[in-house]
Design a protein around this motif. Structure first.
Motif, short mmCIF file in Angstrom:
data_model
loop_
_atom_site.label_atom_id
_atom_site.label_comp_id
_atom_site.label_asym_id
_atom_site.label_seq_id
_atom_site.Cartn_x
_atom_site.Cartn_y
_atom_site.Cartn_z
N SER A 85 3.62 5.71 17.79
CA SER A 85 3.31 4.54 18.62
C SER A 85 1.92 3.99 18.33
CB SER A 85 3.41 4.92 20.10
OG SER A 85 4.71 5.37 20.41
N GLU A 86 0.96 4.86 18.09
CA GLU A 86 -0.40 4.41 17.81
C GLU A 86 -0.46 3.59 16.54
OE1 GLU A 86 -4.93 6.26 17.38
OE2 GLU A 86 -3.19 7.49 16.82
N VAL A 87 0.22 4.05 15.49
CA VAL A 87 0.21 3.32 14.23
C VAL A 87 0.94 1.99 14.37
CG1 VAL A 87 0.94 3.36 11.81
CG2 VAL A 87 0.01 5.43 12.87
N ILE A 88 2.10 2.01 15.03
CA ILE A 88 2.86 0.77 15.21
C ILE A 88 2.04 -0.25 15.99
CG2 ILE A 88 4.93 -0.25 16.21
CD1 ILE A 88 5.47 1.49 13.76
N VAL A 108 0.85 -1.19 0.00
CA VAL A 108 0.00 0.00 0.00
C VAL A 108 0.89 1.24 0.00
CG1 VAL A 108 -1.76 1.32 1.23
CG2 VAL A 108 -1.88 -1.17 1.19
N VAL A 109 0.61 2.15 -0.93
CA VAL A 109 1.36 3.40 -1.06
C VAL A 109 0.49 4.53 -0.54
CG1 VAL A 109 2.57 4.93 -2.66
CG2 VAL A 109 2.51 2.46 -3.11
N THR A 110 1.03 5.35 0.34
CA THR A 110 0.22 6.36 1.02
C THR A 110 0.08 7.67 0.25
OG1 THR A 110 2.12 7.28 2.25
CG2 THR A 110 0.92 5.44 3.26
N ARG A 111 0.82 7.84 -0.85
CA ARG A 111 0.73 9.08 -1.62
C ARG A 111 1.06 8.79 -3.08
NH1 ARG A 111 1.04 14.89 0.30
NH2 ARG A 111 0.14 15.92 -1.52
N LEU A 115 -4.92 5.15 7.35
CA LEU A 115 -3.60 4.61 7.68
C LEU A 115 -3.72 3.55 8.77
CD1 LEU A 115 -0.53 4.81 7.25
CD2 LEU A 115 -0.49 6.62 8.98
N LEU A 116 -4.49 3.82 9.80
CA LEU A 116 -4.66 2.87 10.90
C LEU A 116 -5.34 1.58 10.42
CD1 LEU A 116 -5.68 5.35 13.73
CD2 LEU A 116 -3.59 3.97 13.64
N GLN A 117 -6.23 1.69 9.43
CA GLN A 117 -6.87 0.49 8.88
C GLN A 117 -5.92 -0.28 7.96
OE1 GLN A 117 -10.55 1.51 6.96
NE2 GLN A 117 -11.55 2.16 8.86
N THR A 118 -5.16 0.47 7.17
CA THR A 118 -4.26 -0.14 6.19
C THR A 118 -3.22 -1.03 6.85
OG1 THR A 118 -4.54 1.62 4.56
CG2 THR A 118 -2.46 0.38 4.48
#
Length: 328
Positions: free
Chosen positions: A62-65, A9-12, A42-45
């Motif tokens: 930290s939240e994303v990790i 998945v590419v974010t941009r 992002l959090l779902q991906t």
């Protein structure tokens, strides 16, 4: 039985040749338009993707990790700087982080040199005068800038980009000085005719131009602060093509407004729109929209590095551009 392709998945949005090649190699999800992926997406991906291709606008904290599922094993950053990624936390969760070093060296050094010239020779002011139709003809005292030949250039961070800038500055007749965490090899100093300063304070007090070329780390945050700005000559110029956080931007704005330093050329920023508006209002500042590495060639090379890191990882080998905590 065909091997299942990695979910990437590419974010941009990336340059078209890079996206086309990614689609050929992987099960890739691309952005439909050139906007940044939302925090929620992002959090779902990270709960479903095998590989996340990030950029400097993504806050991988930290939240994303913590939200990353067990299937996500690689964060392949599209760019050299990784201060937006919690690298140690990612590694602790078994996620490899890679970047794209060395690709934008020449392009960023070109832009740093361009900013040195733009500020000292007042190029944007002259351009604006012509665009407004305000030029009244040549005058011996009009639009006087400064000659850069013979000026002392202090490079804060003599890495790849710092050395590339030094080569360019020498061709313009500038004296090369530098401050680093560690002194470079004597052969490099000899080649660049560069003078090492163990004390950053002592170097700043003597330089005509300061170019910031070090990464943003906890150790370099606000390295150029209000106290150090006061050490500089009143006609000195600061150029920053590295990271905005290395400079205390509010202190820089105050120093520029009070004419305690001569000018600044900025391609990176720490603050938001309010601070940017204050800087734009000053006549001794040249501002660019973070375009130091913005060449088509450079952006494609960055994509090639991203793909090499992913493919090497997919093959079960260590990617060539793994980011280690001790490198930060």
């Amino acid at each position: 039985m065909a091997k299942q392709r990695l979910s990437v998945v590419v974010t941009r949005r990336l340059p078209e040749p890079v996206e086309t090649r990614l689609a050929e190699l992987f099960d890739v999800t691309l952005r439909d338009d050139d906007t940044q992926m939302s925090r929620e997406d992002l959090l779902q991906t990270v709960q479903t993707a095998n590989v996340l291709v990030t950029n400097l606008n993504d806050r991988i904290d930290s939240e994303v990790i913590a939200a990353c599922g067990p299937q996500l094993k690689l964060i392949a950053n599209y760019g050299a700087g990784v201060d937006h990624i919690e690298v140690e936390e990612a590694r602790a969760k078994g996620i490899t982080v890679t970047n794209t070093p060395g690709v934008m060296t020449e392009d960023t050094a070109d832009m740093a040199m361009a900013l040195v010239l733009a500020v000292t020779r007042r190029i944007p002011e002259g351009l604006a005068q012509m665009e407004r139709g305000k030029w009244e003809g040549w005058s011996p005292s009009a639009m006087l800038g400064g000659r850069i030949r013979g000026r002392k250039l202090g490079i804060l961070g003599l890495g790849r980009i710092g050395r590339a800038l030094a080569h360019r500055a020498r061709a313009f007749g500038m004296e090369i000085h530098y401050h680093n965490r560690r002194r470079v090899h004597p052969g490099i100093e000899e080649q660049l005719q560069a003078t090492y300063w163990e004390s950053l304070d002592q170097m700043l007090a003597r330089m005509d131009v300061l170019s910031i070329n070090c990464p943003h780390t906890p150790a370099t945050y606000h390295l150029v602060n209000a106290r150090r700005l006061k050490l500089m000559k009143p006609d000195a110029v600061i150029v920053n093509t590295s990271r905005g956080e290395v400079v205390d931007e509010a202190a820089l704005a105050r120093a520029l407004k009070a004419q305690e330093i001569g000018g600044a050329g900025l391609d990176v920023y720490e603050g938001g729109e309010e601070m940017a508006a204050e800087l734009r209002s000053l006549g001794n500042v040249v501002m660019l929209p973070h375009m130091g590495s913005a060449t088509l060639e450079g952006r494609i090379e960055m994509g090639e590095k991203v793909m090499l890191n992913i493919r090497t990882f997919e093959d079960g080998h260590r990617p060539p551009d793994v980011v280690l905590p001790e490198m930060l």
